[in-house]
Every structure is written in C-alpha cells, then in structure tokens.
Design a protein around this motif. Structure first.
Motif, PDB file in Angstrom:
ATOM      1  N   VAL A 246      52.216  25.192 -19.970  1.00 47.60           N
ATOM      2  CA  VAL A 246      52.491  25.219 -18.528  1.00 47.60           C
ATOM      3  C   VAL A 246      51.176  25.335 -17.772  1.00 47.60           C
ATOM      4  CG1 VAL A 246      54.781  26.254 -18.814  1.00 47.60           C
ATOM      5  CG2 VAL A 246      52.785  27.737 -18.483  1.00 47.60           C
ATOM      6  N   ILE A 247      51.235  24.996 -16.482  1.00 47.78           N
ATOM      7  CA  ILE A 247      50.108  25.188 -15.571  1.00 47.78           C
ATOM      8  C   ILE A 247      50.505  26.238 -14.553  1.00 47.78           C
ATOM      9  CG2 ILE A 247      48.726  24.108 -13.738  1.00 47.78           C
ATOM     10  CD1 ILE A 247      48.892  21.502 -15.297  1.00 47.78           C
ATOM     11  N   VAL A 248      49.644  27.228 -14.338  1.00 44.36           N
ATOM     12  CA  VAL A 248      49.889  28.262 -13.341  1.00 44.36           C
ATOM     13  C   VAL A 248      48.877  28.126 -12.210  1.00 44.36           C
ATOM     14  CG1 VAL A 248      50.901  29.843 -15.029  1.00 44.36           C
ATOM     15  CG2 VAL A 248      48.448  29.965 -14.547  1.00 44.36           C
ATOM     16  N   GLY A 249      49.279  28.600 -11.026  1.00 44.53           N
ATOM     17  CA  GLY A 249      48.372  28.555  -9.888  1.00 44.53           C
ATOM     18  C   GLY A 249      47.875  27.169  -9.542  1.00 44.53           C
ATOM     19  N   SER A 253      45.790  25.780 -16.834  1.00 48.03           N
ATOM     20  CA  SER A 253      46.788  25.561 -17.890  1.00 48.03           C
ATOM     21  C   SER A 253      46.778  26.720 -18.864  1.00 48.03           C
ATOM     22  CB  SER A 253      46.511  24.250 -18.631  1.00 48.03           C
ATOM     23  OG  SER A 253      45.311  24.335 -19.369  1.00 48.03           O
ATOM     24  N   MET A 254      47.971  27.039 -19.398  1.00 46.06           N
ATOM     25  CA  MET A 254      48.097  28.086 -20.409  1.00 46.06           C
ATOM     26  C   MET A 254      48.459  27.503 -21.769  1.00 46.06           C
ATOM     27  SD  MET A 254      47.156  30.591 -18.682  1.00 46.06           S
ATOM     28  CE  MET A 254      47.364  31.815 -19.977  1.00 46.06           C
ATOM     29  N   THR A 255      48.245  26.209 -21.940  1.00 44.95           N
ATOM     30  CA  THR A 255      48.555  25.540 -23.205  1.00 44.95           C
ATOM     31  C   THR A 255      47.751  26.149 -24.347  1.00 44.95           C
ATOM     32  OG1 THR A 255      48.886  23.478 -21.996  1.00 44.95           O
ATOM     33  CG2 THR A 255      48.639  23.315 -24.388  1.00 44.95           C
ATOM     34  N   SER A 256      48.457  26.479 -25.429  1.00 44.06           N
ATOM     35  CA  SER A 256      47.811  26.926 -26.653  1.00 44.06           C
ATOM     36  C   SER A 256      48.184  25.971 -27.779  1.00 44.06           C
ATOM     37  CB  SER A 256      48.223  28.361 -26.997  1.00 44.06           C
ATOM     38  OG  SER A 256      47.730  29.271 -26.026  1.00 44.06           O
ATOM     39  N   VAL A 257      47.381  25.989 -28.832  1.00 44.01           N
ATOM     40  CA  VAL A 257      47.552  25.049 -29.938  1.00 44.01           C
ATOM     41  C   VAL A 257      47.513  25.817 -31.248  1.00 44.01           C
ATOM     42  CG1 VAL A 257      46.550  23.072 -31.150  1.00 44.01           C
ATOM     43  CG2 VAL A 257      46.465  23.167 -28.644  1.00 44.01           C
TER      44      VAL A 257
END
Length: 266
Positions: A246-249, A253-257
C-alpha cells in the motif's frame, strides 16, 4: 544448511512504532515464522558512506537519527549485540581491501524500528553494511549477489528502505491515509512490482532508463538501493512474495518483499 529467507522491508516513518497497524503486525508475524538466524545483516537507507563499510562493534548503540517525534521514540532502545566475527566474514566475502570496518556505527532507525518487532528479544547479533553513495544501481545489485552466500551460513539479510519515498510531496496532514495516492506513485509501485514478480533484474538495475515516475518515487535513491541488495541475493529458482503493498500519505509505499518460502507470509 538450507538458504535462509531474505527480506526487504519498507520501514516508513520512525513513529510506525507508535502506530501498530498492518505493517507492524506483518513484522511480528514474520518474526514468529522465520527460522531463527545465527545473525542479521541489515542494509539500511540511513547509513551511506563513500565506500562499503561494515559495523564491527560488539555493542551497537541505538541511534535516534531523526527529529520532531514524540519522546517515546527517543527513549526506545534495541540492545541487540553486534558480531565482530560475522562482520569479519562479510569483509572476507566482499574483499577486505574493498570493505572498511567501523567500530562506531550502531543501529539506525531503519534497522531497530523493524527488528524490535521482528525479533523483540533483541538477542540475535546484528551487523550493518553501509550503502556506497558512489555506486550505481547495478553495482549495488552486484554486491547483493556476493552477499547471497551468507544465506547458507544462517544469516538473515534485510534491506530496509522504501520503493516510493518522496517526503517532500507527502500529505503530512493525513500521513496514514491509504487513499488518494498520486498517480505517479501508483504507477511506480505497479511498475516495480511487475519487474519484481517477472524477475526483470535488468530493468530494476538500469538506473539510466528509469522512467520519470520512478525518479519521482526515489528522488534521492538511498531508500531504493536496499531493495537491490535483496534482489541481488535472490536465486532464480526462488519465490518472491509482495507484502503490505500500500501507499500511505500519497507518496510513501509500505511494500515489503519476502524471498523464500511463501508459506512464511500465509
């Protein structure tokens, strides 16, 4: 020994610690499911140097490298030990003449703000590798390739940064909203996700051909580079799983892998 899974985590702002949500729950869940590592090597966006440098202290301090946040963040401590022995292994792997040793560096917030949820007991040795600000994307990736051998030695490699990290354009009035992300931020997120899932390392590492959306997403590249170390340490036959995508603000992005057994993220 089997290859240890590896992680790229989007650490967000330091006050993620004070706002338990999907990201924090993800870290806690992964920490419970990951095989216990012998040590952790972190490549964080918040340590850059003119040459690759490994932290060699046995007792790293908790670095509060930020300002303007609540006192609770400045009081936070993550008293994990360091490991001069693991640091020496890393230098030997990369070439002692090519990698400096640093006795003074501790654990920056890109490291401890994540690890305090992954491994809250702070009982696993942690070593950091700096980002060399003079390297291009492919050269960062190549260092990740060399680090891959550590996975068979029980070492967890963690890259800590963000794929979309434009704080200048962030909506600071609504920093936690997942609504209304900028079109360029969504385009960059989807494009990078496509490259990751299709194994397009050539596109990920060709910084001469990055589209404008990605250049907006990473106007200064230090938060982008840690991803390249994780992708570099990935084998072609391994599964890659996207988490908290997801993208905040509007522009963070808060994407983790997760690279390795996707059942760890189930």
């Amino acid at each position: 020994m089997n290859r240890h899974p590896i992680l790229f985590v989007s650490h967000g702002a330091p006050d993620v610690l004070l706002k338990p949500g999907a990201t924090v729950r993800l870290w806690e869940t992964l920490g419970d499911r990951l095989p216990r590592p012998r040590a952790i090597l972190v490549v964080s966006a918040h340590w850059a140097a003119r040459e690759p440098t490994v932290s060699t202290t046995a007792t790293p301090e908790t670095i509060h490298d930020f300002g303007g946040f609540p006192q609770a963040l400045f009081d936070a401590q993550y008293p994990a030990p360091g490991s001069p022995e693991v640091a020496a292994e890393i230098r030997a792997l990369l070439g002692e003449a090519e990698v400096a040793a640093d006795l003074g560096w501790g654990l920056d917030h890109g490291t401890w703000s994540v690890l305090c949820h992954l491994f809250p007991d702070a009982d696993i040795p942690v070593v950091q590798l700096s980002l060399n600000a003079d390297l291009n994307a492919h050269e960062h990736f190549a260092l990740g390739r060399k680090l891959a051998a550590l996975r068979e030695q029980g070492i967890l490699i963690v890259g800590s940064g963000n794929i979309v990290h434009n704080l200048r354009l962030m909506d600071w009035r609504h920093p936690d909203t997942t609504e209304g992300a900028y079109d360029w931020a969504q385009t960059a997120r989807k494009l990078v996700n496509h490259w990751l899932q299709s194994g397009n390392d050539a596109a990920l590492t060709n910084d001469n051909a990055y589209p404008e959306e990605l250049r907006l997403a990473a106007p200064t590249p230090e938060h982008w580079w840690p991803l390249l170390y994780v992708i570099g340490a990935k084998s072609d036959d391994e599964t890659l799983t996207l988490l908290t995508d997801v993208i905040v603000g509007k522009s963070l992005s808060m994407t983790s892998v997760l690279v390795g057994d996707e059942r760890l993220a189930a």
